[in-house]
Design an enzyme around this catalytic site. Structure first.
Site, PDB file in Angstrom:
ATOM      1  N   CYS A  92      -6.940 -39.358 -47.367  1.00  0.00           N
ATOM      2  CA  CYS A  92      -6.875 -38.029 -47.990  1.00  0.00           C
ATOM      3  C   CYS A  92      -5.488 -37.706 -48.555  1.00  0.00           C
ATOM      4  O   CYS A  92      -5.340 -36.767 -49.332  1.00  0.00           O
ATOM      5  CB  CYS A  92      -7.304 -36.955 -46.999  1.00  0.00           C
ATOM      6  SG  CYS A  92      -8.950 -37.246 -46.357  1.00  0.00           S
ATOM      7  N   HIS A 132      -4.589 -30.341 -49.575  1.00  0.00           N
ATOM      8  CA  HIS A 132      -5.813 -31.125 -49.377  1.00  0.00           C
ATOM      9  C   HIS A 132      -6.892 -30.186 -48.847  1.00  0.00           C
ATOM     10  O   HIS A 132      -6.640 -29.378 -47.953  1.00  0.00           O
ATOM     11  CB  HIS A 132      -5.539 -32.254 -48.385  1.00  0.00           C
ATOM     12  CG  HIS A 132      -6.779 -32.950 -47.933  1.00  0.00           C
ATOM     13  ND1 HIS A 132      -7.734 -33.407 -48.824  1.00  0.00           N
ATOM     14  CD2 HIS A 132      -7.243 -33.255 -46.695  1.00  0.00           C
ATOM     15  CE1 HIS A 132      -8.724 -33.967 -48.147  1.00  0.00           C
ATOM     16  NE2 HIS A 132      -8.447 -33.882 -46.857  1.00  0.00           N
ATOM     17  N   ASN A 140     -14.832 -31.712 -48.426  1.00  0.00           N
ATOM     18  CA  ASN A 140     -13.637 -32.558 -48.375  1.00  0.00           C
ATOM     19  C   ASN A 140     -13.916 -33.823 -49.201  1.00  0.00           C
ATOM     20  O   ASN A 140     -14.731 -34.643 -48.807  1.00  0.00           O
ATOM     21  CB  ASN A 140     -13.356 -32.894 -46.903  1.00  0.00           C
ATOM     22  CG  ASN A 140     -12.147 -33.796 -46.722  1.00  0.00           C
ATOM     23  OD1 ASN A 140     -11.636 -34.368 -47.677  1.00  0.00           O
ATOM     24  ND2 ASN A 140     -11.712 -33.931 -45.476  1.00  0.00           N
TER      25      ASN A 140
HETATM   26  O1  UT7 Z   1      -9.569 -35.092 -44.526  1.00  0.00           O
HETATM   27  C1  UT7 Z   1      -8.733 -35.461 -43.471  1.00  0.00           C
HETATM   28  C2  UT7 Z   1      -8.378 -34.311 -42.688  1.00  0.00           C
HETATM   29  N1  UT7 Z   1      -9.508 -33.871 -41.882  1.00  0.00           N
HETATM   30  C3  UT7 Z   1      -9.454 -32.683 -41.336  1.00  0.00           C
HETATM   31  O2  UT7 Z   1      -8.519 -31.980 -41.596  1.00  0.00           O
HETATM   32  C4  UT7 Z   1     -10.508 -32.274 -40.340  1.00  0.00           C
HETATM   33  C5  UT7 Z   1      -9.846 -31.579 -39.193  1.00  0.00           C
HETATM   34  N2  UT7 Z   1     -10.755 -31.060 -38.172  1.00  0.00           N
HETATM   35  C6  UT7 Z   1     -11.600 -30.024 -38.425  1.00  0.00           C
HETATM   36  O3  UT7 Z   1     -11.670 -29.550 -39.533  1.00  0.00           O
HETATM   37  C7  UT7 Z   1     -12.389 -29.460 -37.258  1.00  0.00           C
HETATM   38  O4  UT7 Z   1     -11.930 -30.023 -36.057  1.00  0.00           O
HETATM   39  C8  UT7 Z   1     -13.922 -29.695 -37.386  1.00  0.00           C
HETATM   40  C9  UT7 Z   1     -14.480 -28.836 -38.494  1.00  0.00           C
HETATM   41  C10 UT7 Z   1     -14.203 -31.168 -37.639  1.00  0.00           C
HETATM   42  C11 UT7 Z   1     -14.613 -29.281 -36.081  1.00  0.00           C
HETATM   43  O5  UT7 Z   1     -14.302 -27.912 -35.775  1.00  0.00           O
HETATM   44  P1  UT7 Z   1     -13.860 -27.518 -34.308  1.00  0.00           P
HETATM   45  O6  UT7 Z   1     -13.656 -26.061 -34.296  1.00  0.00           O
HETATM   46  O7  UT7 Z   1     -12.661 -28.389 -33.946  1.00  0.00           O
HETATM   47  O8  UT7 Z   1     -15.132 -27.863 -33.462  1.00  0.00           O
HETATM   48  P2  UT7 Z   1     -15.262 -28.834 -32.183  1.00  0.00           P
HETATM   49  O9  UT7 Z   1     -15.108 -30.263 -32.597  1.00  0.00           O
HETATM   50  O10 UT7 Z   1     -14.386 -28.316 -31.112  1.00  0.00           O
HETATM   51  O11 UT7 Z   1     -16.755 -28.593 -31.779  1.00  0.00           O
HETATM   52  C12 UT7 Z   1     -17.202 -27.322 -31.272  1.00  0.00           C
HETATM   53  C13 UT7 Z   1     -18.678 -27.413 -30.931  1.00  0.00           C
HETATM   54  C14 UT7 Z   1     -19.050 -28.640 -30.117  1.00  0.00           C
HETATM   55  O12 UT7 Z   1     -20.067 -28.252 -29.216  1.00  0.00           O
HETATM   56  P3  UT7 Z   1     -19.716 -27.954 -27.660  1.00  0.00           P
HETATM   57  O13 UT7 Z   1     -19.099 -29.209 -27.147  1.00  0.00           O
HETATM   58  O14 UT7 Z   1     -18.748 -26.793 -27.709  1.00  0.00           O
HETATM   59  O15 UT7 Z   1     -21.042 -27.623 -27.088  1.00  0.00           O
HETATM   60  C15 UT7 Z   1     -19.634 -29.570 -31.130  1.00  0.00           C
HETATM   61  O16 UT7 Z   1     -20.568 -30.474 -30.556  1.00  0.00           O
HETATM   62  O17 UT7 Z   1     -19.429 -27.519 -32.148  1.00  0.00           O
HETATM   63  C16 UT7 Z   1     -20.328 -28.615 -32.064  1.00  0.00           C
HETATM   64  N3  UT7 Z   1     -20.529 -29.166 -33.413  1.00  0.00           N
HETATM   65  C17 UT7 Z   1     -21.461 -28.699 -34.273  1.00  0.00           C
HETATM   66  N4  UT7 Z   1     -22.372 -27.727 -34.158  1.00  0.00           N
HETATM   67  C18 UT7 Z   1     -23.156 -27.480 -35.221  1.00  0.00           C
HETATM   68  C19 UT7 Z   1     -19.845 -30.159 -34.020  1.00  0.00           C
HETATM   69  N5  UT7 Z   1     -20.313 -30.347 -35.268  1.00  0.00           N
HETATM   70  C20 UT7 Z   1     -21.309 -29.453 -35.451  1.00  0.00           C
HETATM   71  C21 UT7 Z   1     -22.162 -29.151 -36.524  1.00  0.00           C
HETATM   72  N6  UT7 Z   1     -23.072 -28.159 -36.372  1.00  0.00           N
HETATM   73  N7  UT7 Z   1     -22.100 -29.807 -37.719  1.00  0.00           N
END
Ligand code: UT7
Length: 329
Positions: free
Chosen positions: A123, A256, A286
């Site tokens: 990225c 980005h 993204n």
């Molecule tokens: O391009 C390179 C750079 N990339 C980035 O900058 C990405 C950086 N990271 C992010 O943008 C975020 O970490 C994400 C959008 C990927 C995830 O957001 P988050 O607030 O960090 O969520 P999380 O990983 O802590 O997940 C929270 C909950 C989990 O459930 P539990 O364990 O709390 O029950 C996940 O299993 O959300 C769940 N979850 C989803 N639920 C519905 C994860 N993906 C999904 C989904 N739909 N698609």
């Protein structure tokens, strides 16, 4: 005898290509539900700011969308393909293992000669490519460059992994960067820390006539998020200091486009008001190396970024890599 004036590089045209097929969060939720996987428009919007992404049609190659973006940039710059003596394509989703997508783009545009190569910094790829092109122009290795970011991430997404497949899209963006007596690119900063290879990767490889290992995007989202917020702040401060400019002088921040929360946090920490942030993640998702030139071209064509304004580009992604370019448009 006077020394010859310093040679600089300047963007003279931008272009982009967003595939026509628009996939909304609801479309994706329905696709995942067919496999018993739950996601929702609310979750995706709230956590990322993404409303839709665009996917290419089967058979379309990264070089095809790169060429379309490049043609728009050439037109905007008032240049022809034969004027170009450097093609750099930033991509993690090349047409082939080799040769480079840049050479394929060169052939499709009818450019013969000059240099052409790909940059692989995921990225951060476009920021790396732009900084390289600027260096090559300033040192006399090139005079007119096409710098392109192009990706087809839809082909490396695991649609059974809801933590990644809702985040990415396809697209391409390009700029023409030319030698100039007046500075356009003011300062660049490029960084990498290979200790974090595993937090964002596609670990598969081609071996013995087949793909071995896992050929899909894998990401520890929280680890990437935490690192991204810190490095974007430090690299932005470093590039501003190098150019002797203040955050207040930045007319537009073009980061980005991965997550609206990361973008807002980076702008807030730097003291750049939210109105000066170019946001396309809502409509593009993204698009990895394509996200910055796509956002840049979108803002230029909307009449928001104007000639002479100061623009801060910020990249972050797999590797772990990050970087920034400060320029006067
Ligand atoms: O391009 C390179 C750079 N990339 C980035 O900058 C990405 C950086 N990271 C992010 O943008 C975020 O970490 C994400 C959008 C990927 C995830 O957001 P988050 O607030 O960090 O969520 P999380 O990983 O802590 O997940 C929270 C909950 C989990 O459930 P539990 O364990 O709390 O029950 C996940 O299993 O959300 C769940 N979850 C989803 N639920 C519905 C994860 N993906 C999904 C989904 N739909 N698609």
């Amino acid at each position: 005898m006077n020394a010859s004036p310093a040679r600089h590089s300047r963007i003279t045209g931008t272009g982009s290509l967003l595939p026509a097929h628009r996939v909304t969060n609801a479309d994706l939720a329905a696709r995942l539900a067919a496999d018993g996987i739950q996601t929702s428009d609310d979750w995706i919007m709230e956590r990322t700011g993404i409303r839709a992404r665009h996917f290419v049609a089967p058979g379309v190659q990264t070089s095809d969308i790169a060429v379309a973006a490049a043609r728009h940039a050439l037109e905007a710059a008032g240049r022809k393909s034969e004027d170009i003596d450097l093609v750099i394509v930033a991509t993690s989703t090349p047409d082939m293992v080799f040769p480079s997508t840049a050479c394929i783009v060169q052939r499709k545009l009818g450019i013969h000669g000059g240099a052409a190569f790909d940059v692989q910094a995921v990225c951060t790829g476009f920021v790396y490519a732009l900084a390289l092109a600027d260096s090559m122009i300033r040192t006399g290795l090139a005079t007119k460059a096409l710098v392109i970011g192009a990706e087809i991430f839809s082909r490396i997404l695991d649609f059974k992994d809801r933590t990644t497949c809702v985040l990415f899209g396809d697209g391409a963006g390009a700029v023409v960067l030319e030698a100039s007596d007046t500075p356009g690119v003011l300062a660049s900063e490029l960084h990498a820390d290979g200790r974090h290879v595993d937090i964002l990767c596609v670990p598969g490889q081609v071996a013995a006539g087949q793909v071995t290992g896992d050929p899909f995007v894998r990401m520890d989202g929280q680890a990437v998020f935490k690192l991204a917020v810190g490095v974007l702040d430090s690299v932005s401060r470093a590039v501003l200091a190098k150019a002797g400019r203040s955050a207040e002088s930045v007319h537009w921040m073009v980061p980005h486009q991965a997550n609206i929360r990361i973008m807002h946090s980076a702008a807030r920490r730097l003291g750049v008001p939210a109105e000066r942030l170019v946001v396309t993640v809502d409509e593009h998702g993204n698009t990895s190396a394509a996200s910055i030139p796509l956002a840049l071209d979108t803002a230029v064509r909307a009449g928001r970024i104007k000639p002479g304004q100061s623009v801060l580009l910020q990249g972050v992604g797999g590797g772990f890599t990050w970087g920034a370019v400060l320029l006067d448009f």
